[in-house]
Design an enzyme around this catalytic site. Structure first.
Site, PDB file in Angstrom:
ATOM      1  CG  LEU A 160      31.553  73.993  46.482  1.00 44.48           C
ATOM      2  CD1 LEU A 160      30.830  74.308  47.771  1.00 44.48           C
ATOM      3  CD2 LEU A 160      30.878  72.830  45.794  1.00 44.48           C
TER       4      LEU A 160
ATOM      5  CG  LEU B 269      37.866  94.824  50.454  1.00 43.25           C
ATOM      6  CD1 LEU B 269      38.182  96.055  49.618  1.00 43.25           C
ATOM      7  CD2 LEU B 269      39.035  94.543  51.412  1.00 43.25           C
TER       8      LEU B 269
ATOM      9  CB  CYS C 157      36.574  76.415  53.984  1.00 44.96           C
ATOM     10  SG  CYS C 157      35.340  75.216  53.489  1.00 44.96           S
TER      11      CYS C 157
HETATM   12  C1  UGA Z   1      35.245  79.513  51.148  1.00 41.95           C
HETATM   13  C2  UGA Z   1      35.760  80.066  49.816  1.00 41.95           C
HETATM   14  O1  UGA Z   1      35.167  81.331  49.552  1.00 41.95           O
HETATM   15  C3  UGA Z   1      35.442  79.101  48.670  1.00 41.95           C
HETATM   16  O2  UGA Z   1      35.993  79.576  47.452  1.00 41.95           O
HETATM   17  C4  UGA Z   1      36.041  77.739  49.009  1.00 41.95           C
HETATM   18  O3  UGA Z   1      35.751  76.781  48.000  1.00 41.95           O
HETATM   19  C5  UGA Z   1      35.467  77.251  50.325  1.00 41.95           C
HETATM   20  O4  UGA Z   1      35.769  78.202  51.364  1.00 41.95           O
HETATM   21  C6  UGA Z   1      36.085  75.926  50.645  1.00 41.95           C
HETATM   22  O5  UGA Z   1      37.295  75.888  50.929  1.00 41.95           O
HETATM   23  O6  UGA Z   1      35.416  74.903  50.518  1.00 41.95           O
HETATM   24  P1  UGA Z   1      32.825  79.463  52.304  1.00 41.95           P
HETATM   25  O7  UGA Z   1      33.478  78.802  53.472  1.00 41.95           O
HETATM   26  O8  UGA Z   1      31.533  78.943  51.793  1.00 41.95           O
HETATM   27  O9  UGA Z   1      33.819  79.471  51.043  1.00 41.95           O
HETATM   28  O10 UGA Z   1      32.582  80.972  52.756  1.00 41.95           O
HETATM   29  P2  UGA Z   1      32.982  82.427  52.252  1.00 41.95           P
HETATM   30  O11 UGA Z   1      31.935  82.963  51.395  1.00 41.95           O
HETATM   31  O12 UGA Z   1      34.385  82.446  51.756  1.00 41.95           O
HETATM   32  O13 UGA Z   1      32.937  83.203  53.648  1.00 41.95           O
HETATM   33  C7  UGA Z   1      33.822  82.832  54.694  1.00 41.95           C
HETATM   34  C8  UGA Z   1      33.636  83.698  55.904  1.00 41.95           C
HETATM   35  O14 UGA Z   1      34.128  85.007  55.650  1.00 41.95           O
HETATM   36  C9  UGA Z   1      32.179  83.876  56.373  1.00 41.95           C
HETATM   37  O15 UGA Z   1      32.132  83.730  57.774  1.00 41.95           O
HETATM   38  C10 UGA Z   1      31.846  85.294  55.946  1.00 41.95           C
HETATM   39  O16 UGA Z   1      30.886  85.877  56.783  1.00 41.95           O
HETATM   40  C11 UGA Z   1      33.188  85.980  56.103  1.00 41.95           C
HETATM   41  N1  UGA Z   1      33.355  87.199  55.270  1.00 41.95           N
HETATM   42  C12 UGA Z   1      33.292  87.130  53.923  1.00 41.95           C
HETATM   43  C13 UGA Z   1      33.605  88.416  55.889  1.00 41.95           C
HETATM   44  O17 UGA Z   1      33.672  88.513  57.132  1.00 41.95           O
HETATM   45  N2  UGA Z   1      33.771  89.540  55.113  1.00 41.95           N
HETATM   46  C14 UGA Z   1      33.718  89.487  53.766  1.00 41.95           C
HETATM   47  O18 UGA Z   1      33.880  90.547  53.118  1.00 41.95           O
HETATM   48  C15 UGA Z   1      33.475  88.253  53.155  1.00 41.95           C
END
Ligand code: UGA
Length: 439
Positions: free
Chosen positions: A152, A252, A262
């Site tokens: 999630l 991306l 996480c």
């Molecule tokens: C992440 C995973 O996406 C989930 O599938 C997983 O279950 C979860 O960790 C976990 O291990 O519990 P989450 O931490 O809620 O989920 O956040 P993400 O949506 O993955 O974003 C992570 C980070 O990447 C954020 O800081 C976001 O701003 C950054 N991000 C995301 C970018 O810089 N660029 C992008 O294109 C996408």
């Protein structure tokens, strides 16, 4: 007879899982050692922000199917026990801290009834599940343990739990699989892919998925660095490569990189575990993924210095965003907050705004100043930094905002604002990976 479910650990994952399982019609008991959390959950309140979860939780508590207790005896007659406790990074290294997972197993092993199934959901280093299963069976051979990693995303927790894009179960025998099929009958009837694995593979699926996502983000941020050096535009590049379905256009978004509870800790724990296994070379690239990610934060600060002056002392800088991503009040390893704190430490007069994360940010960094509206935040600012792409920031009227600032300089750390609209209103817009916006 319908299964009765327990959830051990009622943080982000546990509270969501408990409310969602209850909404499927199961009787659910959530337990936690934190009594204040239990009191709040029993009153239908969640101690964090997650769209839709509080309403669902309140509705399920009201229905009588969902209860929370700090007394572990409350789970005695449950058939399936989900372990949902945290596995943070250890203080003195890269590895995951398994204190809570081990503690959870020890607290329940002697209490739960024969024939019941313990299911780990926490993200753990590969090998943990097998070791826990051995330990559990030594205490009571009539129990079993399976692993069922959780994918999630914060901000979409309810949707991701009730409509997952896949279900992965690590099992040591078919009885465990049958039990989990009963738990997830609804998702299975909706054709959700069901992946059955052994225990180590199921643990690895989770860290591999998070490592891949982290790699995708750092890849595009590395391309941003190249675009800056070569005079290109990373947003156009991302769009163009994303049309190839083998690459895909998700994750991306170039900018200040990934944070949260996480991705950063999971790739570090993966490296630490690989080293223990003698396979460190295989994931050596994750070290680079981590450095590209941390470099993105430093590069934004460089941009600030270029636009204002090397000496940031006394400069008024408005920071829009403190959460690690939008639709969350989580500030764990938040790139936005990290940048705000670093600029403040360099002597700037930093004012932060965030629609949800200010209380958590304030608790963590009481030295920072906060404003309760966008307007107050940017008033007299010499530079505006956009660091978390909340919808309300995309809806800002740049022509109205320009009247409040001292210098109309915007750095879009997330490449998420409509650059031409801001430019039309008279702003100098800068962003990572877009050298053509140089002042
Ligand atoms: C992440 C995973 O996406 C989930 O599938 C997983 O279950 C979860 O960790 C976990 O291990 O519990 P989450 O931490 O809620 O989920 O956040 P993400 O949506 O993955 O974003 C992570 C980070 O990447 C954020 O800081 C976001 O701003 C950054 N991000 C995301 C970018 O810089 N660029 C992008 O294109 C996408």
């Amino acid at each position: 007879m319908a299964l009765k479910i327990s959830v051990i650990g009622t943080g982000y994952l546990g509270a969501t899982h408990a409310a969602c399982m209850s909404s499927l019609g199961f009787e659910v008991v959530g337990v936690d050692v934190d009594t204040s959390k239990i009191t709040s959950l029993n009153a239908g309140k969640i101690p964090f922000y997650e769209p839709g979860l509080e309403e669902l939780l309140a509705q399920e508590v009201q229905s009588g199917r969902l209860t929370f207790s700090s007394d572990f005896n409350a789970i005695k007659d449950c058939d399936v026990h989900f372990i949902c406790v945290g596995t943070p990074q250890v203080k003195d290294g890269l590895a995951a801290d398994l204190t809570y997972v081990n503690g959870a197993l020890d607290s329940i092993a002697k209490i739960i009834k024969d024939g019941s199934l313990v299911v780990g959901k926490s993200t753990v280093p590969v090998g943990t599940a097998a070791a826990l299963r051995e330990r559990l069976l030594k205490i009571n051979p009539k129990l079993d343990l399976a692993w069922n990693p959780e994918f999630l995303r914060e901000g979409f927790a309810v949707e991701d739990t009730l409509k997952p894009n896949r279900l992965v179960v690590g099992v040591a025998n078919s009885k465990a699989e049958e039990t989990l099929k009963q738990v997830y009958a609804k998702s299975l009837s909706e054709q959700t892919p069901w992946v059955v694995a052994d225990l180590p593979t199921s643990e690895l699926v989770k860290v591999a998925a998070n490592s891949f996502l982290a790699t995708k983000i750092s890849f595009i941020n590395a391309m941003a660095e190249i675009c800056e050096a070569a005079g290109g535009d990373v947003t156009v590049l991302a769009k163009a490569i994303g049309y190839d379905p083998r690459i895909g256009n998700k994750f991306l978004q170039a900018g200040i990189g990934f944070g949260g509870g996480c991705l950063p800790k999971d790739i570090r724990a993966f490296m630490a575990r690989a080293q223990e296994l003698g396979a460190e070379q295989a994931v050596e690239f994750l070290r680079e993924i981590d450095s590209i990610n941390m470099r993105a934060r430093a590069r934004v600060i460089e941009l600030v210095r270029k636009d204002l002056s090397d000496d940031l002392r006394g400069k008024k800088i408005a920071v829009l965003g403190a959460a690690f991503k939008p639709d969350s009040d989580d500030v764990r390893d938040s790139p936005a907050l990290d940048i705000a704190v670093q600029i403040q430490a360099a002597g700037a007069n930093v004012i932060v705004h965030d629609p949800k994360a200010m209380p958590n940010a304030q608790k963590k960094f009481p030295v920072l100043k906060f404003a309760d509206s966008i307007e107050k935040c940017v008033e007299g600012a010499e530079l505006v930094l956009h660091l978390t792409e909340w919808k309300i920031y995309r809806e800002i009227n740049p022509a109205a905002l320009i009247k409040l600032v001292k210098n109309p300089i915007l750095i879009d750390g997330r490449n998420a604002l409509d650059r031409s609209e801001w430019q039309k209103a008279g702003w100098h817009v800068r962003a990572l990976g877009r050298s053509d916006t140089a002042i």
